[in-house]
Design an enzyme around this catalytic site. Sequence first.
Site, PDB file in Angstrom:
ATOM      1  N   TRP A  61       9.812  30.613  49.774  1.00  0.00           N
ATOM      2  CA  TRP A  61      11.148  31.358  49.461  1.00  0.00           C
ATOM      3  C   TRP A  61      12.217  31.142  49.972  1.00  0.00           C
ATOM      4  CZ3 TRP A  61       9.568  36.878  51.580  1.00  0.00           C
ATOM      5  CH2 TRP A  61       8.907  36.849  52.799  1.00  0.00           C
ATOM      6  N   HIS A  69      31.351  37.950  43.409  1.00  0.00           N
ATOM      7  CA  HIS A  69      32.021  37.396  42.360  1.00  0.00           C
ATOM      8  C   HIS A  69      31.834  35.858  42.282  1.00  0.00           C
ATOM      9  CE1 HIS A  69      34.581  41.257  41.396  1.00  0.00           C
ATOM     10  NE2 HIS A  69      34.106  41.324  42.436  1.00  0.00           N
ATOM     11  N   HIS A  73      29.506  36.196  36.674  1.00  0.00           N
ATOM     12  CA  HIS A  73      29.527  37.579  37.300  1.00  0.00           C
ATOM     13  C   HIS A  73      30.304  38.903  36.424  1.00  0.00           C
ATOM     14  CE1 HIS A  73      33.183  36.200  38.742  1.00  0.00           C
ATOM     15  NE2 HIS A  73      33.497  37.676  38.830  1.00  0.00           N
ATOM     16  N   ASP A  75      32.627  42.210  36.605  1.00  0.00           N
ATOM     17  CA  ASP A  75      33.588  42.998  37.404  1.00  0.00           C
ATOM     18  C   ASP A  75      33.473  44.479  36.952  1.00  0.00           C
ATOM     19  OD1 ASP A  75      34.743  40.695  38.212  1.00  0.00           O
ATOM     20  OD2 ASP A  75      36.743  40.861  37.377  1.00  0.00           O
ATOM     21  N   HIS A  79      36.735  46.980  41.451  1.00  0.00           N
ATOM     22  CA  HIS A  79      37.157  45.703  41.787  1.00  0.00           C
ATOM     23  C   HIS A  79      38.654  45.658  41.973  1.00  0.00           C
ATOM     24  CE1 HIS A  79      37.691  41.411  42.382  1.00  0.00           C
ATOM     25  NE2 HIS A  79      38.024  41.057  41.054  1.00  0.00           N
ATOM     26  N   HIS A 207      42.631  42.345  34.551  1.00  0.00           N
ATOM     27  CA  HIS A 207      42.086  43.119  35.809  1.00  0.00           C
ATOM     28  C   HIS A 207      42.698  44.562  35.736  1.00  0.00           C
ATOM     29  CE1 HIS A 207      40.359  39.319  37.073  1.00  0.00           C
ATOM     30  NE2 HIS A 207      39.671  39.929  37.865  1.00  0.00           N
TER      31      HIS A 207
HETATM   32  C1  23J Z   1      40.637  38.777  43.306  1.00  0.00           C
HETATM   33  C2  23J Z   1      41.715  38.450  42.998  1.00  0.00           C
HETATM   34  C3  23J Z   1      42.149  37.960  41.820  1.00  0.00           C
HETATM   35  C4  23J Z   1      41.216  37.791  40.655  1.00  0.00           C
HETATM   36  C5  23J Z   1      39.844  37.710  41.023  1.00  0.00           C
HETATM   37  C6  23J Z   1      39.674  38.263  42.249  1.00  0.00           C
HETATM   38  C7  23J Z   1      38.684  37.509  39.816  1.00  0.00           C
HETATM   39  O1  23J Z   1      39.145  36.741  39.191  1.00  0.00           O
HETATM   40  C8  23J Z   1      37.737  37.768  39.817  1.00  0.00           C
HETATM   41  O2  23J Z   1      36.474  37.352  40.172  1.00  0.00           O
HETATM   42  O3  23J Z   1      37.252  39.104  39.648  1.00  0.00           O
HETATM   43  S1  23J Z   1      41.747  36.836  39.204  1.00  0.00           S
HETATM   44 MN    MN Z   2      35.107  38.895  39.380  1.00  0.00          MN
END
Ligand code: 23J
Ligand code: MN
Length: 261
Positions: A61, A69, A73, A75, A79, A207
């Site tokens: 294991w 992230h 993955h 979101d 986030h 986002h």
């Molecule tokens: C944090 C800041 C900007 C971005 C991201 C994360 C991601 O793309 C993510 O993995 O959610 S653009």
């Molecule tokens: Mn992400």
Amino acid sequence: MSALDMLATELATGAVEVVDLTHTLDPDFPVIVLPPEFGQCARFRMEEVSAYDHRGPSWKWHNISMSEHTGTHFDAPSHWITGRDQPNGAVDEIDPANFVGPVCVIDCSQGAAQDEDFELTPQVIADWESEHGRIPADSWVLMRTDWSKRSGAEYLNMREDGAHSPGPTPEAIRMLVEDRQIRGFGTETVGTDAGQGMHYTPPFPAHHRLHGAGRYGLQCLSGLDRLPPTGAILLAAPLKIRNGTGSPLRVLALVPGKDRT
Ligand code: 23J
Ligand code: MN
């Protein structure tokens, strides 16, 4: 016959096939790189605990670690700052009904092959809809770019001014979230936003708008060329991390088999 009885039969005969849209978790798989003043996303790591040896004679294991992230993955709304007050905004709070549902795939692979900063615009969506019909409310929309076929430095495609990869414009993501009421938006690149997405208004519009409206994201998807434009069912269930903002996961699709009549 019930729909589930029919599904069981069609899975057994191959009339419905299961397609894996997930990259393998591996320390070499790239993670998003932010400007150096910001905290950074961790790559996947794995250490052996035992391998049928003195540390555990009959078992093997590993201990693993990564970011929420890392790799293919999910979101969650929490986030992004716009989604911080959304109800059920963390991965452990989301109604699991959201983890199974219909998916539309917009093929941007030709545009992305010509232009590494290719933009998904309202016109691209309108053209897709004139061929395939209106995007149904509460469906996933995935942007196919064939970016998942890239590896190494080509994947992030970093230059002096940052990453260069395709993504949606602010107006396209507004249309999908507000006018089409989609459940979520997914890409084959490292983010739901373009590599240069920080230069839009608002910055990182996917986002900003998705999570501000309580919707979801999928990133680093693989093999979207194996999905039909409509008619597949997406299975995307993140790990149940308390207050988690996202999670690596196995993303599967149920698609019509090649032998369907
Ligand atoms: C944090 C800041 C900007 C971005 C991201 C994360 C991601 O793309 C993510 O993995 O959610 S653009
Ligand atoms: Mn992400």
